[in-house]
Design a protein around this motif. Structure first.
Motif: not given
Lengths: 251, 432
Positions: A19-20, A23, A42, A190-192, A195, A198-199, A208
């Protein structure tokens, strides 16, 4: 209707990295872009955003199964029928749970198919057309995990290793043509999808920044790119660590 | 669990961070989660965006545009879109956000929840005044669409509502026409507070943006630099080059201390004084002077810093500001970033919005524990006496009593609270 906008196809367009990248492409110039994903609502959401960013671009959306070779062939033929494609980005994947893959063979199989076989089928389907046209860039997102099998994620790593070998083969096959194959190896980003990492306190790269590097590498037609670039060095060390040291590491 | 701190870096606390990335899925995510609070860029200084030991719903991946009507200037976007990305998208198309705070690295949701203001408050009020509608998702699974013309009570509670009424997932914003990114700006040194108020008063009708920097340690007569600007129509003016710098690590001690502060303030005053007069400036350095100095909050060292921002009514403004500066000077503490600005006579739409007619002063103080808190207690007394209030987006330590005095619509607001939402601030100031 023909136009002279760059034609870009993104498989797995709802992934955060894809997606980025999209963009960046629409910010750069008006393009003719086809977004392919598994869930039309989606993909449509991503398309809507890109249309606001670039009203002059033409954004198409397509839904497809990712593991059915016949569906993949039909989809690619349909896309190609619309004209020569300049850039194909194959970006889909999942991050499976390693322990689950060790205990549940169907989870293991699913992980290998989605992350390894499916990207290869898409690549193969596109590359024949691109070779015939003798133009275009095909980029596949692999992973640093594909460079050396590690206990913490070797099922995912094996699938991405398959992608690595496959891309190498395509590069060899097309070396004498004007078709470029770009293999991208992102580090943890860092993407879904990441996650849970990251936790656990992992340091993750900004999506980006990673996407900016990928778009640049695709524009330059580089063969292999690590994103962020520091992973070039890290993985060189990991690949060359002697086994007796490597085996002691909890990675 | 992830360690998270807010912009003031007064500490970092463990949170369970749950990313919201699909606006249609948020309702399910909130329903299946423990009590949490929405967290965007974490640019709030204090504890309004924190929930130690609990859940943070990270909104920065809700960053998609939904529609932009270029003929009417209506923008619909997800709540995690950054103001920076809106500005960069719409300014080349002849539109601009009517109101922005001093950083554009904040999300739309955060700007609404804190009902932020800018240098043009006297003409354009607050951010919330330009929001035409929002979608609010509650932890009980209800979805409320509200705006200034429909479900107005929900709208009024949510604008400036500190994220406590639900999670904002989408917003529709009315942009303002603009001819380009350039401003016609004027810099005027002032020698004391009377001069500041005269300048502010004289500028309010003719100048869209007004703000001033004040040398908070300069003595009895607080000198400063007054800046004002208006949009200007310029074609083919060369865009400035962006020079991003980062403070790469937290220094072991605050760089803002007795040794650096006075010489810095004197040097800054004299530097700016030499720049007095008119200039054409790009909106980015004028509106967001610190955005190119990434992680500037680190310069306050390992203990972090507080920002103290208050607003007091105009009729007592001069005396109250004078009294606060006296207290600050007495302690020798002070601030690089010291902003003084008048707010216009504009009623904010939010029940809990900070801006009201008067004069607002914002100052950063390195955290020196009790010494700093003692100074704040004396500043609080002045604010209370003057009938003013403290800005919740900046606060980390105000007493419940001063909060209740400063925000008289609190009881009305509490009817709209989402009880599945809690933050460090809500527990400190509201008790749950």
């Amino acid at each position: 209707m023909t136009n002279n906008k760059k034609r870009i196809v993104i498989i797995g367009a709802t992934s955060a990295i894809a997606e980025h990248c999209a963009r960046f492409w629409v910010d750069d110039a008006a393009v003719d872009m086809t977004l392919v994903g598994r869930d039309i609502s989606k993909i449509e959401r991503v398309a809507q955003d890109l249309r606001v960013r670039s009203p002059q671009s033409v954004i198409h959306v397509l839904e497809s199964k990712f593991t059915d070779s016949i569906a993949i062939r039909q989809l690619v033929d349909r896309v190609i029928a619309g004209g020569i494609v300049n850039i194909v980005l194959i970006a889909h994947g999942t991050l499976p749970d390693q322990i689950e893959c060790q205990t549940d063979l169907s989870a293991n199989q699913e992980a290998l198919i989605v992350n390894g076989i499916s990207p290869m089928l898409f690549a193969e389907a596109f590359v024949g057309h691109m070779q015939k046209a003798n133009s275009g860039t095909l980029a596949i997102i692999g992973s640093v995990a594909g460079d050396r099998g590690r206990r913490s994620n070797y099922v995912y790593g094996a699938a991405k290793g398959l992608v690595t070998r496959y891309a190498q083969g395509l590069q060899h096959r097309l070396a004498s043509t004007d078709v470029k194959i770009v293999l991208i190896k992102p580090g943890p980003t860092d993407t879904p999808m990441t996650m849970h990492l990251k936790q656990q306190g992992s340091h993750l790269a900004n999506v980006e920044d990673v996407s900016r590097l990928i778009v640049k590498a695709i524009n330059q037609g580089k063969s292999v790119v690590y994103a962020p670039t520091k992973w070039t060095l890290i993985m060189m060390v990991v690949r060359h660590l002697p086994k007796f040291i490597f085996d002691k590491l909890d990675i | 669990m992830v360690e998270v701190s807010s912009w003031g870096m007064l500490g970092s606390w463990e949170h369970e961070v749950l990313a919201l990335s699909d606006r249609h899925h948020v309702v399910h995510q909130l329903k299946s989660s423990r009590s949490g609070i929405a967290h965007g860029m974490g640019r709030s200084y204090g504890d309004v965006c924190l929930n130690p030991g609990g859940v943070l719903w990270k909104t920065t991946e809700l960053d998609r545009f939904i529609s932009l009507d270029e003929s009417t200037g209506r923008l619909v976007c997800e709540a995690g879109v950054l103001l920076r990305d809106i500005q960069r998208l719409v300014i080349p198309r002849g539109w601009i956000l009517p109101v922005t705070p001093g950083t554009q690295l904040v999300t739309v949701g955060g700007a609404i929840a804190n009902d932020v203001h800018g240098k043009n408050h006297h003409m354009f009020s607050t951010f919330g005044d330009h929001v035409r509608g929002i979608i609010l998702v509650r932890t009980d699974g209800t979805i409320i669409e509200c705006g200034p013309d429909f479900q107005t009570e929900w709208f009024s509670a949510t604008v400036g509502g500190l994220g406590l009424t639900g999670v904002i997932t989408e917003a529709e914003i009315q942009l303002r026409k603009v001819s380009g990114p350039w401003l016609d700006a004027e810099t005027l040194p002032y020698a004391n507070l009377n001069e500041f108020f005269q300048l502010a008063n004289a500028s309010e009708t003719e100048w869209e943006h007004t703000v001033s920097w004040i040398d908070c340690l300069s003595g009895k007569n607080a000198r400063g630099i007054f800046m004002r600007a208006n949009p200007i129509n310029l074609i083919n003016h060369p865009e400035p080059k962006s020079h991003k710098r980062t403070i790469r690590f937290v220094p072991p001690v605050s760089l803002v201390n007795h040794l650096t502060l006075r010489p810095f303030n004197a040097a800054y005053f004299n530097f700016k004084k030499r720049q007095a007069g008119k200039r054409i400036v790009h909106y980015e350095p004028f509106f967001y002077p610190l955005d190119n100095l990434l992680e500037w909050n680190r310069m306050y060292g390992p203990h972090g810093f507080y920002q103290y921002q208050s607003v007091v009514p105009l009729k007592v403004g001069n005396d109250a500001v004078q009294a606060m500066l006296r207290e600050i000077k007495k302690t020798g503490e002070g601030s690089f970033l010291a902003v003084l600005k008048t707010f216009g006579d504009r009623q904010s739409v939010g029940m809990m919005s900070f801006p009201r007619q008067g004069v607002t002063m914002a100052l950063d103080f390195p955290n020196q524990g009790d010494k700093t808190l003692k100074l704040f207690a004396s500043l609080d007394a002045i604010v209370r006496e003057a009938g003013g209030r403290i800005y919740l987006a900046k606060d980390a330590r105000m007493s419940r009593d001063l909060f209740e005095t400063g925000y008289p619509r609190l009881n009305e607001f509490l009817h709209y609270r989402d009880l599945g939402i809690s933050s460090a601030m809500s527990r400190r100031l509201i008790g749950s």
